[in-house]
Scaffold this motif. Sequence first.
Motif, PDB file in Angstrom:
ATOM      1  N   ILE A  61       0.850  -1.207   0.000  1.00 47.84           N
ATOM      2  CA  ILE A  61       0.000   0.000   0.000  1.00 47.84           C
ATOM      3  C   ILE A  61       0.879   1.247   0.000  1.00 47.84           C
ATOM      4  N   HIS A  62       1.950   1.217   0.800  1.00 52.01           N
ATOM      5  CA  HIS A  62       2.888   2.362   0.810  1.00 52.01           C
ATOM      6  C   HIS A  62       3.361   2.663  -0.607  1.00 52.01           C
ATOM      7  N   VAL A  63       3.803   1.614  -1.295  1.00 54.39           N
ATOM      8  CA  VAL A  63       4.363   1.804  -2.632  1.00 54.39           C
ATOM      9  C   VAL A  63       3.267   2.300  -3.589  1.00 54.39           C
ATOM     10  N   ALA A  64       2.052   1.784  -3.430  1.00 56.69           N
ATOM     11  CA  ALA A  64       0.957   2.218  -4.311  1.00 56.69           C
ATOM     12  C   ALA A  64       0.649   3.705  -4.097  1.00 56.69           C
ATOM     13  N   VAL A  65       0.708   4.153  -2.838  1.00 54.29           N
ATOM     14  CA  VAL A  65       0.466   5.584  -2.571  1.00 54.29           C
ATOM     15  C   VAL A  65       1.587   6.424  -3.196  1.00 54.29           C
ATOM     16  N   ALA A  66       2.823   5.990  -3.008  1.00 49.40           N
ATOM     17  CA  ALA A  66       3.956   6.720  -3.601  1.00 49.40           C
ATOM     18  C   ALA A  66       3.810   6.772  -5.116  1.00 49.40           C
ATOM     19  N   ARG A  67       3.458   5.626  -5.711  1.00 49.23           N
ATOM     20  CA  ARG A  67       3.282   5.544  -7.167  1.00 49.23           C
ATOM     21  C   ARG A  67       2.174   6.503  -7.628  1.00 49.23           C
ATOM     22  N   GLN A  68       1.092   6.557  -6.855  1.00 50.21           N
ATOM     23  CA  GLN A  68      -0.030   7.457  -7.189  1.00 50.21           C
ATOM     24  C   GLN A  68       0.435   8.917  -7.190  1.00 50.21           C
ATOM     25  N   LEU A  69       1.171   9.308  -6.126  1.00 49.29           N
ATOM     26  CA  LEU A  69       1.644  10.695  -6.009  1.00 49.29           C
ATOM     27  C   LEU A  69       2.611  11.034  -7.142  1.00 49.29           C
ATOM     28  N   MET A  70       3.545  10.117  -7.400  1.00 53.51           N
ATOM     29  CA  MET A  70       4.511  10.348  -8.480  1.00 53.51           C
ATOM     30  C   MET A  70       3.805  10.338  -9.832  1.00 53.51           C
ATOM     31  N   GLY A  71       2.790   9.492  -9.955  1.00 53.14           N
ATOM     32  CA  GLY A  71       2.041   9.409 -11.211  1.00 53.14           C
ATOM     33  C   GLY A  71       1.342  10.731 -11.528  1.00 53.14           C
ATOM     34  N   GLU A  72       0.851  11.409 -10.490  1.00 55.44           N
ATOM     35  CA  GLU A  72       0.209  12.714 -10.713  1.00 55.44           C
ATOM     36  C   GLU A  72       1.221  13.721 -11.268  1.00 55.44           C
ATOM     37  N   VAL A  73       2.424  13.705 -10.685  1.00 61.18           N
ATOM     38  CA  VAL A  73       3.476  14.617 -11.160  1.00 61.18           C
ATOM     39  C   VAL A  73       3.848  14.253 -12.603  1.00 61.18           C
ATOM     40  N   GLU A  74       3.976  12.948 -12.875  1.00 61.24           N
ATOM     41  CA  GLU A  74       4.327  12.510 -14.236  1.00 61.24           C
ATOM     42  C   GLU A  74       3.257  12.926 -15.247  1.00 61.24           C
ATOM     43  N   ALA A  75       1.988  12.812 -14.850  1.00 62.88           N
ATOM     44  CA  ALA A  75       0.899  13.170 -15.771  1.00 62.88           C
ATOM     45  C   ALA A  75       0.951  14.664 -16.100  1.00 62.88           C
ATOM     46  N   ALA A  76       1.162  15.488 -15.072  1.00 60.55           N
ATOM     47  CA  ALA A  76       1.265  16.939 -15.306  1.00 60.55           C
ATOM     48  C   ALA A  76       2.473  17.240 -16.189  1.00 60.55           C
ATOM     49  N   ALA A  77       3.585  16.546 -15.920  1.00 60.12           N
ATOM     50  CA  ALA A  77       4.807  16.773 -16.693  1.00 60.12           C
ATOM     51  C   ALA A  77       4.603  16.345 -18.154  1.00 60.12           C
ATOM     52  N   ARG A  78       3.870  15.245 -18.362  1.00 63.66           N
ATOM     53  CA  ARG A  78       3.619  14.752 -19.714  1.00 63.66           C
ATOM     54  C   ARG A  78       2.796  15.767 -20.501  1.00 63.66           C
ATOM     55  N   ARG A  79       1.796  16.356 -19.843  1.00 62.35           N
ATOM     56  CA  ARG A  79       0.974  17.375 -20.531  1.00 62.35           C
ATOM     57  C   ARG A  79       1.839  18.556 -20.979  1.00 62.35           C
ATOM     58  N   ILE A  80       2.789  18.946 -20.137  1.00 59.19           N
ATOM     59  CA  ILE A  80       3.669  20.065 -20.510  1.00 59.19           C
ATOM     60  C   ILE A  80       4.618  19.651 -21.640  1.00 59.19           C
ATOM     61  N   ALA A  81       5.224  18.460 -21.480  1.00 59.61           N
ATOM     62  CA  ALA A  81       6.240  18.020 -22.454  1.00 59.61           C
ATOM     63  C   ALA A  81       5.654  17.917 -23.857  1.00 59.61           C
ATOM     64  N   ARG A 110       4.469  17.490   6.588  1.00 60.66           N
ATOM     65  CA  ARG A 110       5.571  16.818   7.283  1.00 60.66           C
ATOM     66  C   ARG A 110       5.321  15.311   7.405  1.00 60.66           C
ATOM     67  N   LYS A 111       4.054  14.935   7.659  1.00 61.00           N
ATOM     68  CA  LYS A 111       3.746  13.516   7.841  1.00 61.00           C
ATOM     69  C   LYS A 111       3.983  12.729   6.560  1.00 61.00           C
ATOM     70  N   LEU A 112       3.709  13.365   5.418  1.00 60.22           N
ATOM     71  CA  LEU A 112       3.940  12.663   4.163  1.00 60.22           C
ATOM     72  C   LEU A 112       5.433  12.663   3.820  1.00 60.22           C
ATOM     73  N   HIS A 113       6.132  13.698   4.301  1.00 60.52           N
ATOM     74  CA  HIS A 113       7.580  13.741   4.046  1.00 60.52           C
ATOM     75  C   HIS A 113       8.281  12.536   4.692  1.00 60.52           C
ATOM     76  N   ASP A 114       7.712  12.041   5.792  1.00 62.11           N
ATOM     77  CA  ASP A 114       8.289  10.844   6.422  1.00 62.11           C
ATOM     78  C   ASP A 114       8.274   9.648   5.473  1.00 62.11           C
ATOM     79  N   MET A 115       7.240   9.581   4.631  1.00 57.21           N
ATOM     80  CA  MET A 115       7.184   8.495   3.650  1.00 57.21           C
ATOM     81  C   MET A 115       8.293   8.664   2.613  1.00 57.21           C
ATOM     82  N   VAL A 116       8.551   9.926   2.235  1.00 54.51           N
ATOM     83  CA  VAL A 116       9.639  10.199   1.287  1.00 54.51           C
ATOM     84  C   VAL A 116      10.966   9.728   1.876  1.00 54.51           C
TER      85      VAL A 116
END
Lengths: 204, 204
Positions: A61-81, A110-116
């Motif tokens: 679940i941890h990894v899925a949440v991280a993947r979701q957050l990173m996926g949002e950044v990737e999607a925004a980046a893809r739209r720009i690229a 801060r709480k989410l930064h702990d996951m990072v």
Amino acid sequence: MSNVTEAPASREAETRARIVATAERLFREIGFQKTTVADIARELRMSPANVYRFFGSKAEIHVAVARQLMGEVEAAARRIAFGQGSAAERLRALIVSIESLNADRYIADRKLHDMVEAALDQHWPTIDEHIDRIDALFEAVIAAGMDAGEFEKGDAGLAAKLVHTACIRFCHPRLMVECADRPEPASVQMVEFCLAALRRGVSR
Amino acid sequence: MSNVTEAPASREAETRARIVATAERLFREIGFQKTTVADIARELRMSPANVYRFFGSKAEIHVAVARQLMGEVEAAARRIAFGQGSAAERLRALIVSIESLNADRYIADRKLHDMVEAALDQHWPTIDEHIDRIDALFEAVIAAGMDAGEFEKGDAGLAAKLVHTACIRFCHPRLMVECADRPEPASVQMVEFCLAALRRGVSR
């Protein structure tokens, strides 16, 4: 096919997505270490056993949440690229957006930064995949800029890694926290520096 | 004045240096967390009380060891910055040397790397001082390159911060460990990229 006779596969994907969204919210509210599978199940009014049908462990679940957050950044980046504008404009927008999206996701909270921190310390493979995906977007924009004559021709793949690495202080959540007291250079200054290098080209 | 009638101040400095050198060796051998003031005193055949005459706390010894290690890197960097060669050659040598000296000091030795982690997590002020000193050396070389016509004229102080930040992956001990599995770009490639930017200049 109507919405009522939805295929089981899409219902499964929806449940998975609800588990991830709920986990993310709890990670922000009570912290990612403290959140248990039972907490997540309770919020969703399902049994922990049902959560475990979708995720083999809390770590998954941890990894899925991280993947979701990173996926949002990737999607925004893809739209720009692959969006409008010159290569220079898209590169500027890419870096400034990644900085801002990462700050929203990992720094303010801060709480989410702990996951990072855990992801970095434990070398979650999802980080490497994320870096590769962003590298590929940089490469697409830089290759387009080389084709259009905006940048000096060269190895776009290497140039992408150079730009991404030069901007790591604005993309890497732990560095962003560490360097918060050193406001200079700003990301916009670093982008102009990288653009100068791309325009000049690296003589071999 | 002969060596025998040495001034007390220089004898004090010598004892201080011996304490720091012994602490550094013990940090490498048994780890920086596990090394006690009593351990250091025993190695030097002096009383812990005598060690405390020179350092108010174990934390002060930690900082003195970090300062010593960073001071060695700064001294080597200073010799390069004010040595022979074109500005481009000196900038290349600076970055490659800092990478190699940091790797020797903080990466190879896992026990010493723990001190780096603590220094970063606890924001030891000595890190900021070190960054400022290396920034100043980059600035001196870049300003010389601008004067000599090797680089486009501009704000040498900002350019120094840009080069240092672009090269952070090769200077920052924790990042060096984190990025060990991503060999590209190499530091020499990043230096050429920065040199291209400096030659072109950043249009304002």
